[in-house]
Design a protein around this motif. Structure first.
Motif, PDB file in Angstrom:
ATOM      1  N   THR A 267       0.802  -1.344  -0.119  1.00 12.93           N
ATOM      2  CA  THR A 267       0.045   0.152  -0.001  1.00 12.93           C
ATOM      3  C   THR A 267       0.894   1.267   0.017  1.00 12.93           C
ATOM      4  O   THR A 267       1.826   1.293   0.796  1.00 12.93           O
ATOM      5  CB  THR A 267      -0.958   0.091   1.335  1.00 12.93           C
TER       6      THR A 267
ATOM      7  N   LEU B  86       1.526   4.802   1.143  1.00 13.28           N
ATOM      8  CA  LEU B  86       1.248   5.603   2.205  1.00 13.28           C
ATOM      9  C   LEU B  86       1.645   6.956   1.923  1.00 13.28           C
ATOM     10  O   LEU B  86       0.765   8.172   2.563  1.00 13.28           O
ATOM     11  CB  LEU B  86       2.003   5.144   3.616  1.00 13.28           C
TER      12      LEU B  86
ATOM     13  N   ASP C 239      -3.148   4.433   0.062  1.00 14.33           N
ATOM     14  CA  ASP C 239      -3.991   4.891   1.120  1.00 14.33           C
ATOM     15  C   ASP C 239      -5.016   6.078   0.547  1.00 14.33           C
ATOM     16  O   ASP C 239      -4.560   7.079   0.375  1.00 14.33           O
ATOM     17  CB  ASP C 239      -3.216   5.465   2.361  1.00 14.33           C
TER      18      ASP C 239
ATOM     19  N   LYS D   4      -2.224   6.058   7.221  1.00 18.30           N
ATOM     20  CA  LYS D   4      -1.674   4.937   7.840  1.00 18.30           C
ATOM     21  C   LYS D   4       0.017   5.409   8.232  1.00 18.30           C
ATOM     22  O   LYS D   4       0.610   4.939   8.888  1.00 18.30           O
ATOM     23  CB  LYS D   4      -1.576   3.773   6.989  1.00 18.30           C
TER      24      LYS D   4
END
Ligand code: AMP
Ligand code: MG
Length: 349
Positions: free
Chosen positions: A194, A196, A216, A229
């Motif tokens: 992911t 961020l 994110d 996050k």
């Protein structure tokens, strides 16, 4: 504290300066240095007192973790507990370079450096001065951007001095940086990779190596109640002193609206600024109009954005408007930083 300011050439003539800076870091001091993204504020990543000093110098909240910079791929095993297969593939494709990876941390990394998290952010920068300094410091340098918390990251050593003079031991001036936006942060600590924080290494580039990569959603969406996050992304950031708004829509209508908004603000006694592009620059009227570069040249836009925000501060501009950019490719990073700088104020025309 007197801050030593030294211009560094980046060749064999600066060995003495690098050694001195490395010694300062080993002794628990702080040194600002150039990287390919923005200037970093370095301290020994394995020394909790050094990390505390970094937070104090920046005025940074202590729950906002620091990135650990290394200068050899294999050193990742000294700070990360589980180096996932994805991390190996990303390192092969993008290291050394502007990519930060989040992994489970080892006990060698103090909680002060990771803001109390059980993960650690690791980056292997490509800038030759950064690499040599990390080596001279013993291999592990915690380095957030070298600005006061909340301000735009410094793309030149002069801006580091503006924020950090008297607060740190040394500044290495290696000239203007190449990229101008902070590294891409990708979480590869286990679950689905992911992003961020978007950066020079784009989602498309990561997906070529890993397959599907999530983003994110707080990166571009200011309305969600979800927490980012990357803890640092929740704070006001990259912000000029005045009030910045993004004007979005048909290009002709954007120019007209920005001009009328500026006329209105000026009539109210405010000093106005506009972030334009080469294509629209001559059509704007404000106390200060600056071009970030040609609309199609994302790299030029990234390189000049923070400098322009800082120049507006120097000129004491109170109200600013900027054009909007397509949020794909590197545009994702550009819009993420602009949205943060504008506190998500968008005017749609
Ligand atoms: P800076 O070095 O100033 O660009 O800030 C570092 C960024 O990395 C901040 O946004 C942090 O929140 C993020 N970061 C550092 N360590 C972690 C981690 N372990 N997990 C998630 N984000 C992190
Ligand atoms: Mg920063």
């Amino acid at each position: 504290m007197d801050t030593i300011y030294t211009v560094i050439k980046g060749d064999h003539t600066d060995e003495e300066q690098i050694r001195r800076a490395g010694d300062i870091l080993k002794a628990g001091g702080l040194v600002a240095f150039p990287t390919e993204t923005v200037y970093g504020l370095g301290g020994d990543a394995l020394n909790p007192d050094s990390s505390k000093k970094i937070y104090a110098a920046k005025g940074r909240p202590s729950d906002n973790p620091l990135i650990v910079h290394i200068c050899r791929w294999e050193d990742i095993y000294r700070v990360a507990e589980e180096v996932t297969e994805e991390a190996g593939r990303l390192a092969e494709a993008f290291w050394p370079g502007p990519l930060t990876m989040i992994l489970k941390k080892k006990d060698t990394v103090p909680a002060e450096t990771t803001g109390g998290l059980d993960t650690v952010a690791v980056r292997f920068p490509s800038h030759p001065v950064a690499r040599r300094l990390i080596e001279a410091a013993g291999g592990f340098v915690a380095a957030p951007s070298a600005n006061s918390s909340g301000k735009p990251s410094p793309t030149m050593a002069e801006y580091v001095a503006e924020d950090m003079n008297g607060r740190i031991d040394m500044i290495l001036d290696g000239g203007a940086v190449g990229i101008g936006l902070e590294s891409t942060i990708v979480d590869v600590s286990g679950h689905k990779p992911t992003i961020l924080r978007p950066g020079y290494v784009t989602q498309e580039m990561l997906e070529k190596v890993l397959g599907e990569v999530s983003v994110d959603r707080t990166i571009l969406d200011g309305s969600t109640a979800q927490r980012p996050k990357a803890p640092g992304m929740k704070y006001r950031h990259y912000a000029p002193k005045g009030e910045l708004s993004i004007v979005e829509g048909d290009p002709e209508a954007v120019v007209e609206r920005i001009n009328s908004l500026c006329a209105c603000a000026a009539a109210g006694g405010k000093k106005t600024g506009i972030i334009a592009t080469d294509e629209t620059f001559s059509r704007y009227k404000a106390a200060s109009v600056k071009s970030v570069g040609s609309r199609g040249d994302e790299e030029a836009i990234a390189r000049s954005l923070y400098r322009i925000l800082r120049e507006f501060d120097d000129e004491e501009i109170e109200v600013m408007y900027t054009e909007s950019f397509p949020a794909y490719g590197m545009g994702q990073a550009i819009m993420n930083r602009l949205l943060k700088a504008a506190g998500h104020r968008i005017i749609r025309v």
